[in-house]
Motif scaffolding. Sequence first.
Motif, mmCIF file in Angstrom:
data_model
loop_
_atom_site.group_PDB
_atom_site.id
_atom_site.type_symbol
_atom_site.label_atom_id
_atom_site.label_comp_id
_atom_site.label_asym_id
_atom_site.label_seq_id
_atom_site.Cartn_x
_atom_site.Cartn_y
_atom_site.Cartn_z
ATOM 1 N N SER A 134 0.865 -1.219 -0.086
ATOM 2 C CA SER A 134 -0.031 -0.182 0.106
ATOM 3 C C SER A 134 0.802 1.242 -0.115
ATOM 4 O O SER A 134 1.893 1.456 0.675
ATOM 5 N N ILE A 135 0.810 2.100 -0.867
ATOM 6 C CA ILE A 135 1.312 3.563 -0.999
ATOM 7 C C ILE A 135 0.326 4.521 -0.752
ATOM 8 O O ILE A 135 0.740 5.710 -1.013
ATOM 9 N N GLU A 136 -0.783 4.196 -0.350
ATOM 10 C CA GLU A 136 -2.076 5.213 0.033
ATOM 11 C C GLU A 136 -1.238 6.559 0.817
ATOM 12 O O GLU A 136 -0.968 6.291 1.997
ATOM 13 N N ALA A 137 -1.586 7.739 0.290
ATOM 14 C CA ALA A 137 -0.964 8.966 1.016
ATOM 15 C C ALA A 137 0.170 8.924 1.673
ATOM 16 O O ALA A 137 0.604 9.731 2.468
ATOM 17 N N LEU A 138 1.149 8.148 0.797
ATOM 18 C CA LEU A 138 2.441 8.264 1.543
ATOM 19 C C LEU A 138 3.291 9.661 1.030
ATOM 20 O O LEU A 138 2.942 10.171 -0.214
ATOM 21 N N GLU A 139 4.007 10.238 1.675
ATOM 22 C CA GLU A 139 4.598 11.502 1.732
ATOM 23 C C GLU A 139 6.081 11.311 0.915
ATOM 24 O O GLU A 139 6.512 10.143 1.155
ATOM 25 N N ALA A 140 6.495 12.455 0.194
ATOM 26 C CA ALA A 140 7.772 12.148 -0.408
ATOM 27 C C ALA A 140 8.771 12.050 0.685
ATOM 28 O O ALA A 140 8.732 12.456 1.937
ATOM 29 N N GLY A 141 9.865 11.186 0.597
ATOM 30 C CA GLY A 141 10.798 10.870 1.407
ATOM 31 C C GLY A 141 10.491 9.330 2.163
ATOM 32 O O GLY A 141 11.422 8.834 2.705
ATOM 33 N N THR A 142 9.393 8.791 1.838
ATOM 34 C CA THR A 142 8.996 7.467 2.319
ATOM 35 C C THR A 142 9.882 6.406 1.355
ATOM 36 O O THR A 142 9.568 6.512 0.304
ATOM 37 N N GLN A 143 10.288 5.477 2.161
ATOM 38 C CA GLN A 143 10.854 4.282 1.485
ATOM 39 C C GLN A 143 10.340 2.988 2.015
ATOM 40 O O GLN A 143 10.024 3.133 3.142
ATOM 41 N N ILE A 144 9.842 2.123 1.110
ATOM 42 C CA ILE A 144 9.403 0.724 1.586
ATOM 43 C C ILE A 144 10.858 -0.075 1.081
ATOM 44 O O ILE A 144 10.832 -0.286 -0.012
ATOM 45 N N LEU A 145 11.289 -0.781 2.239
ATOM 46 C CA LEU A 145 12.047 -1.900 1.923
ATOM 47 C C LEU A 145 11.626 -3.205 2.198
ATOM 48 O O LEU A 145 10.525 -3.622 2.664
ATOM 49 N N ALA A 146 12.274 -4.303 1.738
ATOM 50 C CA ALA A 146 11.786 -5.682 1.440
ATOM 51 C C ALA A 146 11.543 -6.018 2.848
ATOM 52 O O ALA A 146 10.532 -6.737 3.137
ATOM 53 N N SER A 147 12.100 -5.584 4.176
ATOM 54 C CA SER A 147 11.702 -5.989 5.252
ATOM 55 C C SER A 147 10.355 -5.431 5.869
ATOM 56 O O SER A 147 9.817 -5.818 6.753
ATOM 57 N N ASP A 148 9.865 -4.399 5.148
ATOM 58 C CA ASP A 148 8.667 -4.019 5.505
ATOM 59 C C ASP A 148 7.478 -4.618 4.988
ATOM 60 O O ASP A 148 6.163 -4.370 5.193
ATOM 61 N N LEU A 149 7.737 -5.571 4.070
ATOM 62 C CA LEU A 149 6.521 -6.355 3.294
ATOM 63 C C LEU A 149 5.657 -7.212 4.360
ATOM 64 O O LEU A 149 6.488 -7.809 5.257
ATOM 65 N N GLU A 150 4.670 -7.428 4.228
ATOM 66 C CA GLU A 150 3.701 -8.364 4.891
ATOM 67 C C GLU A 150 3.490 -9.400 3.955
ATOM 68 O O GLU A 150 2.859 -9.286 2.882
ATOM 69 N N LEU A 151 4.089 -10.551 4.136
ATOM 70 C CA LEU A 151 4.067 -11.547 3.503
ATOM 71 C C LEU A 151 3.103 -12.591 3.866
ATOM 72 O O LEU A 151 2.772 -12.761 5.170
ATOM 73 N N PRO A 152 2.483 -13.378 2.970
ATOM 74 C CA PRO A 152 1.253 -14.331 3.451
ATOM 75 C C PRO A 152 2.046 -15.315 4.397
ATOM 76 O O PRO A 152 3.275 -15.634 4.614
ATOM 77 N N SER A 153 1.245 -15.973 5.275
ATOM 78 C CA SER A 153 1.786 -16.895 6.147
ATOM 79 C C SER A 153 2.316 -18.211 5.572
ATOM 80 O O SER A 153 1.646 -18.610 4.582
ATOM 81 N N GLY A 154 3.412 -18.554 6.267
ATOM 82 C CA GLY A 154 4.302 -19.558 5.509
ATOM 83 C C GLY A 154 5.106 -19.212 4.258
ATOM 84 O O GLY A 154 6.110 -19.944 3.833
ATOM 85 N N SER A 155 5.209 -18.071 4.052
ATOM 86 C CA SER A 155 6.183 -17.477 3.010
ATOM 87 C C SER A 155 7.398 -16.872 3.757
ATOM 88 O O SER A 155 7.295 -16.269 4.957
ATOM 89 N N GLU A 156 8.723 -17.146 3.019
ATOM 90 C CA GLU A 156 9.834 -16.576 3.965
ATOM 91 C C GLU A 156 10.599 -15.655 2.680
ATOM 92 O O GLU A 156 10.834 -16.322 1.694
ATOM 93 N N LEU A 157 10.924 -14.612 3.039
ATOM 94 C CA LEU A 157 11.868 -13.696 2.164
ATOM 95 C C LEU A 157 13.118 -14.117 1.774
ATOM 96 O O LEU A 157 14.003 -14.539 3.007
ATOM 97 N N LEU A 158 13.384 -14.258 0.660
ATOM 98 C CA LEU A 158 14.870 -14.623 0.414
ATOM 99 C C LEU A 158 15.473 -13.730 -0.590
ATOM 100 O O LEU A 158 15.983 -13.691 -1.428
ATOM 101 N N LEU A 159 15.573 -12.306 0.250
ATOM 102 C CA LEU A 159 16.109 -11.338 -0.396
ATOM 103 C C LEU A 159 16.657 -10.298 0.948
ATOM 104 O O LEU A 159 16.287 -10.388 1.698
#
Length: 220
Positions: free
Chosen positions: A142-167
């Motif tokens: 979701s990028i709704e209403a995000l202001e300039a200067g905001t960054q979303i990193l891989a660690s911020d992602l909400e992953l489905p249950s049972g999934s593991e980030l390999l990044l």
Amino acid sequence: MAAEKIKAETRTEFGKGAARRIRRADKVPGVVYGHGNDPMHITLPGHDTWMALKHGGANALLELEIDGSKQLALTKQVQVDPIRRTLEHIDFVAVTKGEKVTVEVPVHLNGEAARGTLVVTGTSTITLEAEATHIPEYVEVSIEALEAGTQILASDLELPSGSELLLDPETLIVNITEQQSAEALEADLESAEAEAGIEREESDDAEGSGSSEGDDSSSE
């Protein structure tokens, strides 16, 4: 992700001629690899397979019924005719329920950032490990209403249950910046051209702007 059920047949004919005959019959040649077994060459129904791939996305999971036996298969490579947009060939990897696999999953952006901002996508896909029968079609951000200067990193992602980030958790997914005006973009372009030693040619209008109507009087 539920597995789409597709009836397939083993094939014993190979080569370009055999492949063309298969496609003329509205079928698709394919091969199933994995689990230490010899590759299994199969033929699939064209329309049903195409619809299953559209529904399942890049990591479509199919339950293939091959000569009476069933095999879960994960789509790995799909060849499509670039002009006719018809299926040419499909590579599958054999999987089992509960088995974990490594997949590339697309990132979908949802919503609109604040006015006056520019949304820059750092990466459009992420690498996950997930159960073969629970591979997400995509990960939503979701990028709704995000202001300039905001960054979303891989660690911020909400992953489905049972999934593991390999990044790398610090991988940039989305960067929200200030939207530049046309004047600022032009200034940046001129600066870059100057650094590169590029000189702009004056337009005909600019060259003729210094002339006056009286210049021709001397010819009389």
